[in-house]
Design a protein around this motif. Sequence first.
Motif, PDB file in Angstrom:
ATOM      1  N   ILE A   3     -22.414 -38.105  14.322  1.00  0.00           N
ATOM      2  CA  ILE A   3     -22.373 -36.769  13.725  1.00  0.00           C
ATOM      3  C   ILE A   3     -23.773 -36.158  13.698  1.00  0.00           C
ATOM      4  O   ILE A   3     -23.947 -34.971  13.975  1.00  0.00           O
ATOM      5  CB  ILE A   3     -21.757 -36.822  12.317  1.00  0.00           C
ATOM      6  CG1 ILE A   3     -20.266 -37.121  12.419  1.00  0.00           C
ATOM      7  CG2 ILE A   3     -21.988 -35.528  11.560  1.00  0.00           C
ATOM      8  CD1 ILE A   3     -19.602 -37.421  11.099  1.00  0.00           C
ATOM      9  N   GLY A   4     -24.770 -36.971  13.375  1.00  0.00           N
ATOM     10  CA  GLY A   4     -26.147 -36.479  13.364  1.00  0.00           C
ATOM     11  C   GLY A   4     -26.589 -35.989  14.728  1.00  0.00           C
ATOM     12  O   GLY A   4     -27.205 -34.913  14.846  1.00  0.00           O
ATOM     13  N   CYS A   5     -26.278 -36.757  15.768  1.00  0.00           N
ATOM     14  CA  CYS A   5     -26.643 -36.347  17.139  1.00  0.00           C
ATOM     15  C   CYS A   5     -25.906 -35.069  17.544  1.00  0.00           C
ATOM     16  O   CYS A   5     -26.504 -34.172  18.144  1.00  0.00           O
ATOM     17  CB  CYS A   5     -26.322 -37.462  18.135  1.00  0.00           C
ATOM     18  SG  CYS A   5     -27.465 -38.827  18.072  1.00  0.00           S
ATOM     19  N   ALA A   6     -24.631 -34.991  17.207  1.00  0.00           N
ATOM     20  CA  ALA A   6     -23.853 -33.798  17.553  1.00  0.00           C
ATOM     21  C   ALA A   6     -24.383 -32.576  16.804  1.00  0.00           C
ATOM     22  O   ALA A   6     -24.521 -31.492  17.388  1.00  0.00           O
ATOM     23  CB  ALA A   6     -22.379 -34.016  17.248  1.00  0.00           C
ATOM     24  N   ALA A   7     -24.709 -32.723  15.531  1.00  0.00           N
ATOM     25  CA  ALA A   7     -25.245 -31.610  14.751  1.00  0.00           C
ATOM     26  C   ALA A   7     -26.610 -31.165  15.287  1.00  0.00           C
ATOM     27  O   ALA A   7     -26.892 -29.962  15.366  1.00  0.00           O
ATOM     28  CB  ALA A   7     -25.354 -31.998  13.283  1.00  0.00           C
ATOM     29  N   LEU A   8     -27.435 -32.123  15.663  1.00  0.00           N
ATOM     30  CA  LEU A   8     -28.737 -31.796  16.250  1.00  0.00           C
ATOM     31  C   LEU A   8     -28.559 -31.031  17.558  1.00  0.00           C
ATOM     32  O   LEU A   8     -29.243 -30.034  17.807  1.00  0.00           O
ATOM     33  CB  LEU A   8     -29.547 -33.076  16.481  1.00  0.00           C
ATOM     34  CG  LEU A   8     -30.933 -32.905  17.076  1.00  0.00           C
ATOM     35  CD1 LEU A   8     -31.821 -32.122  16.122  1.00  0.00           C
ATOM     36  CD2 LEU A   8     -31.539 -34.258  17.380  1.00  0.00           C
ATOM     37  N   ALA A   9     -27.630 -31.473  18.382  1.00  0.00           N
ATOM     38  CA  ALA A   9     -27.388 -30.807  19.659  1.00  0.00           C
ATOM     39  C   ALA A   9     -26.862 -29.392  19.448  1.00  0.00           C
ATOM     40  O   ALA A   9     -27.272 -28.457  20.148  1.00  0.00           O
ATOM     41  CB  ALA A   9     -26.411 -31.611  20.497  1.00  0.00           C
ATOM     42  N   VAL A  10     -25.967 -29.210  18.482  1.00  0.00           N
ATOM     43  CA  VAL A  10     -25.462 -27.869  18.182  1.00  0.00           C
ATOM     44  C   VAL A  10     -26.603 -26.984  17.694  1.00  0.00           C
ATOM     45  O   VAL A  10     -26.719 -25.817  18.091  1.00  0.00           O
ATOM     46  CB  VAL A  10     -24.301 -27.933  17.156  1.00  0.00           C
ATOM     47  CG1 VAL A  10     -23.969 -26.559  16.607  1.00  0.00           C
ATOM     48  CG2 VAL A  10     -23.078 -28.572  17.785  1.00  0.00           C
ATOM     49  N   GLY A  11     -27.472 -27.544  16.847  1.00  0.00           N
ATOM     50  CA  GLY A  11     -28.638 -26.788  16.371  1.00  0.00           C
ATOM     51  C   GLY A  11     -29.558 -26.387  17.516  1.00  0.00           C
ATOM     52  O   GLY A  11     -30.033 -25.243  17.570  1.00  0.00           O
ATOM     53  N   ILE A  12     -29.799 -27.306  18.430  1.00  0.00           N
ATOM     54  CA  ILE A  12     -30.634 -26.995  19.599  1.00  0.00           C
ATOM     55  C   ILE A  12     -29.965 -25.910  20.444  1.00  0.00           C
ATOM     56  O   ILE A  12     -30.625 -24.983  20.909  1.00  0.00           O
ATOM     57  CB  ILE A  12     -30.909 -28.270  20.428  1.00  0.00           C
ATOM     58  CG1 ILE A  12     -31.841 -29.205  19.665  1.00  0.00           C
ATOM     59  CG2 ILE A  12     -31.498 -27.921  21.791  1.00  0.00           C
ATOM     60  CD1 ILE A  12     -31.990 -30.569  20.286  1.00  0.00           C
ATOM     61  N   GLY A  13     -28.660 -26.017  20.625  1.00  0.00           N
ATOM     62  CA  GLY A  13     -27.930 -25.000  21.376  1.00  0.00           C
ATOM     63  C   GLY A  13     -28.048 -23.624  20.737  1.00  0.00           C
ATOM     64  O   GLY A  13     -28.240 -22.620  21.430  1.00  0.00           O
ATOM     65  N   MET A  14     -27.958 -23.580  19.409  1.00  0.00           N
ATOM     66  CA  MET A  14     -28.085 -22.305  18.711  1.00  0.00           C
ATOM     67  C   MET A  14     -29.472 -21.720  18.894  1.00  0.00           C
ATOM     68  O   MET A  14     -29.622 -20.532  19.204  1.00  0.00           O
ATOM     69  CB  MET A  14     -27.803 -22.486  17.211  1.00  0.00           C
ATOM     70  CG  MET A  14     -26.360 -22.568  16.897  1.00  0.00           C
ATOM     71  SD  MET A  14     -25.864 -22.556  15.153  1.00  0.00           S
ATOM     72  CE  MET A  14     -27.254 -22.925  14.192  1.00  0.00           C
ATOM     73  N   VAL A  15     -30.484 -22.555  18.713  1.00  0.00           N
ATOM     74  CA  VAL A  15     -31.865 -22.074  18.838  1.00  0.00           C
ATOM     75  C   VAL A  15     -32.143 -21.588  20.254  1.00  0.00           C
ATOM     76  O   VAL A  15     -32.730 -20.519  20.450  1.00  0.00           O
ATOM     77  CB  VAL A  15     -32.866 -23.182  18.415  1.00  0.00           C
ATOM     78  CG1 VAL A  15     -34.285 -22.813  18.781  1.00  0.00           C
ATOM     79  CG2 VAL A  15     -32.746 -23.455  16.930  1.00  0.00           C
TER      80      VAL A  15
END
Length: 184
Positions: free
Chosen positions: A131-143
Motif C-alpha cells: 500500500i505504501g509503494c502504491a500510494a507513493l506511486a500515485v503521489g508521484i503520478g499526481m505531482v
Amino acid sequence: MIWQRCSGPDGERDWRISAGAYTFRIGKSRVADMESRDVTPETARHHLEALDADGAAVSGSTGVPFWYVLLQSCCISGFVLSFGLGPWESAGFALSAVALVLLGMLRPLITGTRADPWAYPASVRVALTFIGCAALAVGIGMVVSKSGGSMALLFAAALLTFAATLVLGLRMERALVRSIHGQP
C-alpha cells in the motif's frame, strides 16, 4: 479429520486434531499427548502426516494464481497512468477502481476459499509495504502530471508501480499460504 490451531494459556501454540473418536494434541512437531489409550504413537504419526499433507494442499489453494496478481498490478499502474489522460482522467480512475473492486469480489470464486490475506500478520506486513509503494506511486503520478511533467516520467512511474506491486503482491500471496500452513 478435523484440525484446529490453538493457543494455550501460556501463549504456546499447538494443533488439536480429531479423527473419529480420537483427539490428539500436538506441540513442537511431535505427539505430545493422546487422549485415547487405543491409539499407538505410530497410528498418531500416520494421522499427523496425512493431516500435514492435507494442510499443505489446502494452504496451496488459498493463494491466487499469478494472472490475478498481474491484473491487480495492471489496475494499480493504470490508476497512476490515469493522471495523464487529460479530460478522460476521471474515467481512467473509475475504470481502475472498478476493476480492483471486481478482482477483490472474485477472489473467493477464483481460489475456492474465503481465505483473507488481511487476517494473517505476515501477509499484512507485506500488504502495508504494498500500500505504501502504491500510494507513493500515485503521489508521484499526481505531482508529475499536475506540474506539467513529461509523459515519459508518468510512464516510468507507472512501470515502477507495476513492478513493485507485482513483486509485493506475489510476496503477500506467499506469506498468506505460509501462514495458513503454519510456517513462519
